[in-house]
Design an enzyme around this catalytic site. Structure first.
Site, PDB file in Angstrom:
ATOM      1  N   ARG A   1      -5.411   0.606  -6.503  1.00 47.15           N
ATOM      2  CA  ARG A   1      -4.146   1.198  -6.028  1.00 47.15           C
ATOM      3  C   ARG A   1      -3.642   2.282  -6.965  1.00 47.15           C
ATOM      4  O   ARG A   1      -2.906   3.175  -6.557  1.00 47.15           O
ATOM      5  CB  ARG A   1      -3.055   0.119  -5.925  1.00 47.15           C
ATOM      6  CG  ARG A   1      -3.295  -0.931  -4.871  1.00 47.15           C
ATOM      7  CD  ARG A   1      -1.998  -1.708  -4.628  1.00 47.15           C
ATOM      8  NE  ARG A   1      -2.214  -2.962  -3.926  1.00 47.15           N
ATOM      9  CZ  ARG A   1      -2.325  -3.085  -2.603  1.00 47.15           C
ATOM     10  NH1 ARG A   1      -2.265  -2.009  -1.836  1.00 47.15           N
ATOM     11  NH2 ARG A   1      -2.508  -4.265  -2.051  1.00 47.15           N
TER      12      ARG A   1
ATOM     13  N   ASP B   1       1.035   3.438   4.366  1.00 44.62           N
ATOM     14  CA  ASP B   1      -0.044   4.171   3.689  1.00 44.62           C
ATOM     15  C   ASP B   1      -1.075   4.633   4.707  1.00 44.62           C
ATOM     16  O   ASP B   1      -1.530   5.768   4.674  1.00 44.62           O
ATOM     17  CB  ASP B   1      -0.703   3.292   2.604  1.00 44.62           C
ATOM     18  CG  ASP B   1      -1.108   1.912   3.089  1.00 44.62           C
ATOM     19  OD1 ASP B   1      -0.811   1.542   4.248  1.00 44.62           O
ATOM     20  OD2 ASP B   1      -1.722   1.164   2.301  1.00 44.62           O
TER      21      ASP B   1
ATOM     22  N   ASP C   1      -4.589   1.936  10.743  1.00 45.08           N
ATOM     23  CA  ASP C   1      -6.004   1.728  11.058  1.00 45.08           C
ATOM     24  C   ASP C   1      -6.102   1.251  12.511  1.00 45.08           C
ATOM     25  O   ASP C   1      -6.168   2.052  13.426  1.00 45.08           O
ATOM     26  CB  ASP C   1      -6.559   0.721  10.038  1.00 45.08           C
ATOM     27  CG  ASP C   1      -8.020   0.386  10.240  1.00 45.08           C
ATOM     28  OD1 ASP C   1      -8.678   1.029  11.062  1.00 45.08           O
ATOM     29  OD2 ASP C   1      -8.511  -0.543   9.568  1.00 45.08           O
TER      30      ASP C   1
ATOM     31  N   ASP D   1      -5.944  -0.395  -1.627  1.00 46.97           N
ATOM     32  CA  ASP D   1      -6.713  -1.270  -2.509  1.00 46.97           C
ATOM     33  C   ASP D   1      -7.973  -1.829  -1.886  1.00 46.97           C
ATOM     34  O   ASP D   1      -8.126  -1.879  -0.665  1.00 46.97           O
ATOM     35  CB  ASP D   1      -5.838  -2.463  -2.905  1.00 46.97           C
ATOM     36  CG  ASP D   1      -5.660  -3.430  -1.727  1.00 46.97           C
ATOM     37  OD1 ASP D   1      -5.148  -2.988  -0.673  1.00 46.97           O
ATOM     38  OD2 ASP D   1      -6.056  -4.602  -1.840  1.00 46.97           O
TER      39      ASP D   1
ATOM     40  N   LYS E   1      -6.277   6.702  11.140  1.00 47.85           N
ATOM     41  CA  LYS E   1      -7.671   6.620  11.596  1.00 47.85           C
ATOM     42  C   LYS E   1      -7.664   6.634  13.123  1.00 47.85           C
ATOM     43  O   LYS E   1      -7.585   5.578  13.756  1.00 47.85           O
ATOM     44  CB  LYS E   1      -8.330   5.325  11.084  1.00 47.85           C
ATOM     45  CG  LYS E   1      -8.561   5.253   9.572  1.00 47.85           C
ATOM     46  CD  LYS E   1      -9.239   3.919   9.180  1.00 47.85           C
ATOM     47  CE  LYS E   1      -9.521   3.811   7.700  1.00 47.85           C
ATOM     48  NZ  LYS E   1      -9.944   2.440   7.280  1.00 47.85           N
TER      49      LYS E   1
ATOM     50  N   PHE F   1     -13.865   2.888   4.953  1.00 50.52           N
ATOM     51  CA  PHE F   1     -12.969   2.171   4.054  1.00 50.52           C
ATOM     52  C   PHE F   1     -12.679   3.019   2.820  1.00 50.52           C
ATOM     53  O   PHE F   1     -13.592   3.549   2.191  1.00 50.52           O
ATOM     54  CB  PHE F   1     -13.570   0.817   3.644  1.00 50.52           C
ATOM     55  CG  PHE F   1     -12.601  -0.014   2.863  1.00 50.52           C
ATOM     56  CD1 PHE F   1     -11.550  -0.654   3.499  1.00 50.52           C
ATOM     57  CD2 PHE F   1     -12.719  -0.139   1.482  1.00 50.52           C
ATOM     58  CE1 PHE F   1     -10.622  -1.396   2.778  1.00 50.52           C
ATOM     59  CE2 PHE F   1     -11.796  -0.881   0.754  1.00 50.52           C
ATOM     60  CZ  PHE F   1     -10.748  -1.517   1.411  1.00 50.52           C
TER      61      PHE F   1
ATOM     62  N   GLY G   1       0.770  -1.247   0.000  1.00 53.32           N
ATOM     63  CA  GLY G   1       0.000   0.000   0.000  1.00 53.32           C
ATOM     64  C   GLY G   1       0.798   1.291   0.000  1.00 53.32           C
ATOM     65  O   GLY G   1       0.348   2.288  -0.548  1.00 53.32           O
TER      66      GLY G   1
HETATM   67  P1  IMP Z   1      -3.896  -2.011  10.647  1.00 52.46           P
HETATM   68  O1  IMP Z   1      -2.960  -3.132  10.962  1.00 52.46           O
HETATM   69  O2  IMP Z   1      -5.286  -2.286  11.129  1.00 52.46           O
HETATM   70  O3  IMP Z   1      -3.391  -0.668  11.136  1.00 52.46           O
HETATM   71  O4  IMP Z   1      -4.067  -1.932   9.086  1.00 52.46           O
HETATM   72  C1  IMP Z   1      -3.079  -1.415   8.316  1.00 52.46           C
HETATM   73  C2  IMP Z   1      -3.094  -1.966   6.908  1.00 52.46           C
HETATM   74  O5  IMP Z   1      -4.407  -2.331   6.459  1.00 52.46           O
HETATM   75  C3  IMP Z   1      -2.641  -0.844   6.022  1.00 52.46           C
HETATM   76  O6  IMP Z   1      -1.272  -0.973   5.774  1.00 52.46           O
HETATM   77  C4  IMP Z   1      -3.463  -1.001   4.776  1.00 52.46           C
HETATM   78  O7  IMP Z   1      -2.752  -1.772   3.835  1.00 52.46           O
HETATM   79  C5  IMP Z   1      -4.703  -1.745   5.199  1.00 52.46           C
HETATM   80  N1  IMP Z   1      -5.861  -0.824   5.359  1.00 52.46           N
HETATM   81  C6  IMP Z   1      -6.301  -0.227   6.498  1.00 52.46           C
HETATM   82  N2  IMP Z   1      -7.367   0.560   6.275  1.00 52.46           N
HETATM   83  C7  IMP Z   1      -7.610   0.480   4.939  1.00 52.46           C
HETATM   84  C8  IMP Z   1      -8.598   1.097   4.066  1.00 52.46           C
HETATM   85  O8  IMP Z   1      -9.465   1.890   4.458  1.00 52.46           O
HETATM   86  N3  IMP Z   1      -8.488   0.763   2.739  1.00 52.46           N
HETATM   87  C9  IMP Z   1      -7.547  -0.089   2.255  1.00 52.46           C
HETATM   88  N4  IMP Z   1      -6.625  -0.682   3.027  1.00 52.46           N
HETATM   89  C10 IMP Z   1      -6.644  -0.397   4.355  1.00 52.46           C
HETATM   90 MG    MG Z   2      -0.304  -1.203   4.021  1.00 46.05          MG
END
Ligand code: IMP
Ligand code: MG
Length: 178
Positions: free
Chosen positions: A168, A103, A106, A162, A134, A155, A48
């Site tokens: 992407r 990127d 979350d 993606d 976020k 999302f 990402g």
């Molecule tokens: P986390 O581990 O929950 O912080 O998620 C991080 C990864 O999930 C990021 O590196 C993104 O690749 C993917 N991700 C999180 N939120 C989104 C979104 O809204 N759209 C697409 N990919 C996301």
């Molecule tokens: Mg990522």
């Protein structure tokens, strides 16, 4: 507002490329000022972050190196909660200032796992630079040092992000239409 359809879902423009690039100018200025004498190793988290890393690195004017790791945690529009490492570290990070380039943060699970790994490999300092954050869904103990923009808990796709591998390549960011 432009709409795009990706697979079974509709998305509409929420952040334009112009706004994205302006926020990256801010991130780069801060890194250039704070890490000027640190010889940082930037680590782009694939897939990402490829677009953010490219635009960010063009604005970094201090001596530095860049490398890549590849992880996967998302399936469709949901995080799976577990992070698979598909390409690992091959640099010596001992004593280095490492800046992880993401990127989006979350829940923070992905970046926290990587940060802990880099720390255990002997890095002197580990910082997180994320294009998007976020705050509502992130674990409260995870605090990126460099944030392009805070966004609500929806999302999104585009600018490297993606939906099941698609979207992407979009230069703007689009939010899922409910
Ligand atoms: P986390 O581990 O929950 O912080 O998620 C991080 C990864 O999930 C990021 O590196 C993104 O690749 C993917 N991700 C999180 N939120 C989104 C979104 O809204 N759209 C697409 N990919 C996301
Ligand atoms: Mg990522």
């Amino acid at each position: 507002m432009a709409r795009v359809k990706i697979l079974d879902k509709e998305f509409e423009t929420s952040i334009t490329e112009e706004t994205i690039l302006k926020s990256i100018d801010g991130v780069a200025d801060k890194i250039n000022a704070e890490l000027a004498d640190k010889n940082p190793l930037f680590v782009c988290v694939l897939n990402g972050a490829f677009m953010f890393a490219a635009d960010l690195m063009k604005r970094i004017s201090i001596p530095c190196q860049i490398s890549f790791v590849k992880v996967a945690s998302y399936s469709g529009t949901q995080t799976t909660g577990s992070v698979k490492q598909l390409i690992g570290f091959n640099e010596d990070v001992k004593g280095r200032t490492v800046v992880l380039i993401e990127d989006i943060v979350d829940t923070g699970i992905t970046i926290d796992g990587l940060a802990k790994q880099v720390e255990s490999m002997g890095a002197a300092d580990v910082k997180i630079a994320t294009m998007l954050f976020k705050p509502e869904s992130c674990r409260p103990d995870i605090k990126p040092s460099y944030i392009g923009m805070n966004i609500p808990n929806a999302f999104i796709v585009g600018y490297g992000l993606d939906y099941d591998g698609y979207g992407r390549n979009l230069k703007d960011i689009y939010t899922l239409v409910k």
